[in-house]
Write a protein that holds these residues in place. Structure first.
Motif, PDB file in Angstrom:
ATOM      1  N   ARG A  81       0.731  -1.168  -0.073  1.00 48.37           N
ATOM      2  CA  ARG A  81      -0.082   0.128   0.004  1.00 48.37           C
ATOM      3  C   ARG A  81       0.823   1.277  -0.015  1.00 48.37           C
ATOM      4  O   ARG A  81       0.747   2.338  -0.586  1.00 48.37           O
ATOM      5  N   TRP A 107     -14.778   5.796  -8.765  1.00 51.15           N
ATOM      6  CA  TRP A 107     -14.477   7.330  -8.562  1.00 51.15           C
ATOM      7  C   TRP A 107     -15.699   8.048  -7.749  1.00 51.15           C
ATOM      8  O   TRP A 107     -15.528   9.233  -7.594  1.00 51.15           O
ATOM      9  N   ARG A 128       2.287   1.654  -3.520  1.00 50.84           N
ATOM     10  CA  ARG A 128       1.329   2.028  -4.328  1.00 50.84           C
ATOM     11  C   ARG A 128       1.147   3.566  -4.102  1.00 50.84           C
ATOM     12  O   ARG A 128       0.695   4.292  -5.187  1.00 50.84           O
ATOM     13  N   MET A 129       1.012   4.139  -3.105  1.00 49.60           N
ATOM     14  CA  MET A 129       0.811   5.528  -2.589  1.00 49.60           C
ATOM     15  C   MET A 129       1.682   6.476  -3.114  1.00 49.60           C
ATOM     16  O   MET A 129       1.593   7.383  -3.560  1.00 49.60           O
ATOM     17  N   THR A 130       2.919   5.735  -3.086  1.00 49.29           N
ATOM     18  CA  THR A 130       4.299   6.424  -3.503  1.00 49.29           C
ATOM     19  C   THR A 130       4.110   6.619  -5.043  1.00 49.29           C
ATOM     20  O   THR A 130       4.523   7.668  -5.536  1.00 49.29           O
ATOM     21  N   LEU A 131       3.944   5.576  -5.670  1.00 49.85           N
ATOM     22  CA  LEU A 131       3.828   5.601  -7.238  1.00 49.85           C
ATOM     23  C   LEU A 131       2.643   6.545  -7.844  1.00 49.85           C
ATOM     24  O   LEU A 131       2.907   7.151  -8.680  1.00 49.85           O
ATOM     25  N   ASN A 132       1.398   6.566  -6.784  1.00 53.12           N
ATOM     26  CA  ASN A 132       0.270   7.390  -7.307  1.00 53.12           C
ATOM     27  C   ASN A 132       0.735   8.894  -7.221  1.00 53.12           C
ATOM     28  O   ASN A 132       0.288   9.879  -7.935  1.00 53.12           O
ATOM     29  N   ALA A 133       1.634   9.163  -5.953  1.00 53.44           N
ATOM     30  CA  ALA A 133       1.950  10.580  -5.891  1.00 53.44           C
ATOM     31  C   ALA A 133       3.072  10.783  -6.995  1.00 53.44           C
ATOM     32  O   ALA A 133       2.868  12.096  -7.636  1.00 53.44           O
ATOM     33  N   LEU A 162       3.147   9.632  -9.886  1.00 56.71           N
ATOM     34  CA  LEU A 162       2.355   9.739 -11.129  1.00 56.71           C
ATOM     35  C   LEU A 162       1.619  11.102 -11.254  1.00 56.71           C
ATOM     36  O   LEU A 162       1.625  11.731 -12.410  1.00 56.71           O
ATOM     37  N   ILE A 163       1.149  11.567 -10.339  1.00 58.37           N
ATOM     38  CA  ILE A 163       0.310  12.969 -10.316  1.00 58.37           C
ATOM     39  C   ILE A 163       1.373  14.129 -10.409  1.00 58.37           C
ATOM     40  O   ILE A 163       1.113  14.868 -11.270  1.00 58.37           O
TER      41      ILE A 163
END
Length: 393
Positions: A52, A384, A55-60, A62-63
């Motif tokens: 998790r 979403w 995943r949060m690091t990769l999402n950040a 990506l943003i």
């Protein structure tokens, strides 16, 4: 088989109650099994926590990459987004014309010709007053400073009296210096005119082709779906999003245009100079909630103080506009758009800060339409719904 020899038991021997011989090959006790299960479960939870976090690091990341990309290609993306919104707003008109057996290309051509004629007439009416205000801004500012002395003289007298009581002698105040000349020239406007003209033509061509081939592009996207169930679901989602976003954009444009017309008429009755120019500014500024109303009110206050001698008459245009925009923002717009399209003020301000920082003034103008459209889309896309609830008012 002797008692000390290892025994091979079937897999379900423990479940069936078969006695386990005592010796070196005896099964582990239940406490040991329970401890191993707990350790394995704890390891699985720890692994899930690590996954998790990754995943949060990769999402950040990506943003951040998307924000950098959007900033880098803003010269390409801004015309596309603006053309998409204009096309969605005008698409119901072309679709209604098609129901009356008018081809889309003919309806789009007539509509774009009318739109170009309106834009040309508006530029012809507003260009000269805008240039006059730009050229006369330095002299207007210089003439505005002495008028402030009528309002600041009582405050200065009160300050002198206070310092006399405190220090025993009157304070000496330096005379206000005249502001330096503000170099405002039309050369910058003329130098950037080709770029602005190219951007306007790009947006108009994109809108024209969106009106003609927009439904065809959506149909091709739906055909990519793997089976009939997905196709039907995709058609319902696309049609619902298209209808709701088009209704929101068209309604917002009509509300802002009405506000601009009311502002221009009110300023004409109050004998303000160039009421059509300030009404147009009020219309476009109203696309930026809160900030647009504050900017327009401040502008009208400044123009009123320059144009009128009496203080009540100078404050009246700004006061009347503040009352009109307060009624529009708190009563008319929520009543027309409904609760479903209303967005939280905190989300609006955050969205304005983000897109104003990324794209400047165009981003601030497009921020709220993008936020509301994203909210309407998120309500219909599975997974979403949280975003729609977060920005809901």
């Amino acid at each position: 088989m002797s008692a000390i020899e290892p025994a091979v038991l079937p897999g379900n021997a423990l479940a069936e109650g078969t006695p386990v011989p005592r010796g070196n090959a005896a099964a582990p006790p239940s406490a040991t099994i329970s401890k191993e299960v707990k350790q394995a479960t704890r390891g699985v939870y720890r692994l899930r926590g690590h996954m998790r976090a990754i995943r949060m690091t990769l999402n950040a990341l990506l943003i951040l990459a998307l924000l950098y990309t959007v900033t880098l290609v803003k010269a390409l993306v801004i015309p596309l987004v603006l053309a998409a919104f204009i096309g969605l707003a005008l698409n119901p008109i072309v679709s209604r014309a098609k129901r009356h057996h008018i081809p889309r290309w003919l309806g789009a051509s007539v509509l774009m010709t009318t739109l170009l004629a309106g834009i040309g007439a508006g530029i012809a009416l507003l260009a000269q007053p805008a240039l006059i205000w730009l050229h006369s801004a330095p002299s207007q500012i210089r003439s505005f400073i002495p008028k402030l002395e009528h309002f600041t003289r009582p405050l200065e007298a009160a300050g002198r009296a206070t310092q006399t009581l405190v220090n025993g002698h009157p304070a000496r105040l330096d005379n206000a210096q005249n502001p330096g000349d503000v170099a405002i020239s039309a050369w910058d406007v003329l130098a950037n005119a080709p770029k602005a003209l190219a951007a306007v033509l790009t947006v108009l061509l994109l809108v024209f082709f969106f009106l003609i081939y927009g439904d065809l592009i959506l149909r091709r996207l739906v055909e990519i779906a793997p089976n009939f169930g997905y196709k039907r679901h995709a058609v319902s989602i696309v049609r619902g999003i298209q209808t709701e976003v088009s209704r929101y954009i068209l309604t917002t444009v009509v509300i802002n245009a009405t506000l601009g017309a009311i502002t221009a008429g009110m300023l004409y009755l109050l004998h303000m100079p160039d009421p059509l120019l300030w009404g147009t500014i009020a219309m476009f500024a109203n696309f930026i909630p809160y900030v647009g109303a504050i900017v327009t009110t401040t502008t009208l206050l400044f123009v009123g103080l320059i144009h009128f001698e009496a203080l009540p008459q100078a404050l009246l245009p700004a006061f009347c506009f503040a009352c009109v925009t307060a009624v529009e923002g708190n009563l008319i717009t929520p009543m027309i758009l409904g609760r479903r399209m209303r967005v939280s003020p905190i989300a609006i301000l955050i969205w304005l800060l983000i897109w104003g920082w990324l794209w400047g003034v165009p981003g601030a103008l497009l921020a709220v339409p993008m936020l509301t459209s994203t909210k309407l889309i998120a309500e219909r896309v599975r997974g979403w719904e949280w975003f729609a609830r977060m920005v809901q008012r």
